[in-house]
Design a protein around this motif. Sequence first.
Motif, PDB file in Angstrom:
ATOM      1  N   LEU A  51      -2.544   1.281   7.429  1.00 28.39           N
ATOM      2  CA  LEU A  51      -1.261   1.497   8.096  1.00 28.39           C
ATOM      3  C   LEU A  51      -0.189   1.868   7.074  1.00 28.39           C
ATOM      4  O   LEU A  51       0.655   2.743   7.320  1.00 28.39           O
ATOM      5  N   GLY A  52      -0.225   1.223   5.910  1.00 29.64           N
ATOM      6  CA  GLY A  52       0.754   1.525   4.869  1.00 29.64           C
ATOM      7  C   GLY A  52       0.603   2.911   4.291  1.00 29.64           C
ATOM      8  O   GLY A  52       1.554   3.467   3.734  1.00 29.64           O
ATOM      9  N   GLN A  53      -0.599   3.487   4.403  1.00 27.38           N
ATOM     10  CA  GLN A  53      -0.845   4.825   3.882  1.00 27.38           C
ATOM     11  C   GLN A  53      -0.757   5.898   4.965  1.00 27.38           C
ATOM     12  O   GLN A  53      -1.074   7.059   4.712  1.00 27.38           O
ATOM     13  N   ALA A  54      -0.337   5.501   6.167  1.00 29.80           N
ATOM     14  CA  ALA A  54      -0.194   6.443   7.281  1.00 29.80           C
ATOM     15  C   ALA A  54       1.274   6.780   7.499  1.00 29.80           C
ATOM     16  O   ALA A  54       2.174   6.095   7.019  1.00 29.80           O
ATOM     17  N   ASP A  55       1.502   7.842   8.251  1.00 31.59           N
ATOM     18  CA  ASP A  55       2.871   8.304   8.516  1.00 31.59           C
ATOM     19  C   ASP A  55       3.223   8.257   9.994  1.00 31.59           C
ATOM     20  O   ASP A  55       4.401   8.207  10.349  1.00 31.59           O
ATOM     21  N   ALA A  79       0.827  -1.208   0.000  1.00 31.28           N
ATOM     22  CA  ALA A  79       0.000   0.000   0.000  1.00 31.28           C
ATOM     23  C   ALA A  79       0.858   1.253   0.000  1.00 31.28           C
ATOM     24  O   ALA A  79       0.512   2.261  -0.634  1.00 31.28           O
ATOM     25  N   ARG A  80       1.983   1.197   0.682  1.00 35.37           N
ATOM     26  CA  ARG A  80       2.876   2.362   0.774  1.00 35.37           C
ATOM     27  C   ARG A  80       3.444   2.709  -0.601  1.00 35.37           C
ATOM     28  O   ARG A  80       3.546   3.888  -0.974  1.00 35.37           O
ATOM     29  N   MET A 135       3.574  -1.625  14.626  1.00 34.36           N
ATOM     30  CA  MET A 135       4.988  -1.991  14.635  1.00 34.36           C
ATOM     31  C   MET A 135       5.326  -2.835  13.412  1.00 34.36           C
ATOM     32  O   MET A 135       6.361  -2.641  12.761  1.00 34.36           O
ATOM     33  N   SER A 136       4.441  -3.784  13.074  1.00 36.53           N
ATOM     34  CA  SER A 136       4.667  -4.652  11.918  1.00 36.53           C
ATOM     35  C   SER A 136       4.733  -3.836  10.630  1.00 36.53           C
ATOM     36  O   SER A 136       5.496  -4.173   9.716  1.00 36.53           O
ATOM     37  N   ALA A 137       3.915  -2.788  10.557  1.00 42.05           N
ATOM     38  CA  ALA A 137       3.896  -1.930   9.367  1.00 42.05           C
ATOM     39  C   ALA A 137       5.060  -0.941   9.343  1.00 42.05           C
ATOM     40  O   ALA A 137       5.229  -0.212   8.364  1.00 42.05           O
ATOM     41  N   GLY A 138       5.841  -0.900  10.413  1.00 41.64           N
ATOM     42  CA  GLY A 138       7.007  -0.025  10.458  1.00 41.64           C
ATOM     43  C   GLY A 138       6.695   1.434  10.685  1.00 41.64           C
ATOM     44  O   GLY A 138       7.477   2.315  10.302  1.00 41.64           O
ATOM     45  N   LEU A 139       5.574   1.713  11.349  1.00 41.09           N
ATOM     46  CA  LEU A 139       5.206   3.101  11.595  1.00 41.09           C
ATOM     47  C   LEU A 139       5.873   3.649  12.855  1.00 41.09           C
ATOM     48  O   LEU A 139       6.067   2.905  13.829  1.00 41.09           O
ATOM     49  N   PRO A 140       6.194   4.931  12.883  1.00 42.30           N
ATOM     50  CA  PRO A 140       6.581   5.564  14.144  1.00 42.30           C
ATOM     51  C   PRO A 140       5.376   5.593  15.067  1.00 42.30           C
ATOM     52  O   PRO A 140       4.258   5.899  14.629  1.00 42.30           O
ATOM     53  N   ILE A 141       5.591   5.277  16.343  1.00 41.80           N
ATOM     54  CA  ILE A 141       4.473   5.104  17.276  1.00 41.80           C
ATOM     55  C   ILE A 141       4.625   6.029  18.466  1.00 41.80           C
ATOM     56  O   ILE A 141       5.701   6.134  19.062  1.00 41.80           O
ATOM     57  N   VAL A 142       3.498   6.669  18.824  1.00 37.04           N
ATOM     58  CA  VAL A 142       3.388   7.368  20.107  1.00 37.04           C
ATOM     59  C   VAL A 142       2.168   6.793  20.805  1.00 37.04           C
ATOM     60  O   VAL A 142       1.126   6.570  20.177  1.00 37.04           O
TER      61      VAL A 142
END
Length: 374
Positions: free
Chosen positions: A262-266, A183-184, A286-293
Amino acid sequence: MRVLHVLGGLHAAGIEALALQLIRHAPAGVHSELLNADPSAQEMAPAFEQLQREGTLQALHQWHYCDGPKLAWRSFQLCCRTRPDALLIYPCSRPMLWLALGARLAGVRRLAVHLGNTAPVDPQRLRTSHRLLRWFQRLGVVAVPCTQAIVESLQPLPRGLRLGMVIPNGCDTNAIAKRAAAARVQRPPGDPRRVLMVARLDPIKDQATLIRAFAAARQPGWALQLVGDGSERPRLEAIAAELGMNPAEVFLGYRSDIPELLGQADVFAFSTTTAEGFGIALIEAMSAGLPIVASDVPACREVLKEGAAGELLPAGDCQIWTEVLDHLIACVGYRTELSRRSIAHATAWDICLCARQWSRFLLMPGPSSVKLAP
């Protein structure tokens, strides 16, 4: 081994998603059936029916809702007919006591109930939780928490009350990573940047803080998306509208394409409360590799490895959430660093590890519980 999974409705929520994944990724030799004891909720029915078509789920039993002795009788009849070796009950609730009683009378040798939420802080409600767990224990049902945070929330345990080993939840980290990556790649030039949260719109979550913080920090070209539905939606939509956001663009409702979103998020944000039991959406992010807060509450702290896999922010502190979101929106390097940290820890929560732990647990010859010091 024959395992009967028990749900109280096919909601689009955490325990239903967990049941789906445990059935799909059960080790070889495990025969899985599913009982839905309350057919009023059917959002996840298509996903379980797909498992049936694939041959992973051997049977899907859907009952008209009942409680008390009638539920025990129906459970007894079903277990006498299907002869499961083990029952895995997902909702920890009073009606499930009757269901467990019927299964025990039918001779099921191994019963477990999943503990997915922290116990109430209020002393009276905590005592109610203890009583429920004691009744499960008397029926030979082992209560299995998914985080140490849940164990700690139940302390001090009354004398004689035992809990099972902690078995963390999981998800298909590899499949989510692949779908999110695909998706990214397909994001068009100039696609809006997105802050995403996936969670039921429920009082134990805290989307309100995220909405307010994003409204204060947002920049042109950035959008907030909230996936999920629930009783809090009208209130949250009103907050978003008051802050100048279009609820139709912010609230996406229930979605089955979470990896693609998730793939289309930042940025992935998870604003919740101390009542949070696990936060499986964090593992998906985490699996999608996104920065998390995420909120600095026990369950998120545990899943994010004390902050090693993402930033932990004070729960409900709108000012700090605003400051951190402002930094994330402005700084690509900060987002990249947080992405690296989330990817590094994702595989620790893979569903195959979770499924193997559950299978080993359910194969044990007798109640495998440990007494925890009060």
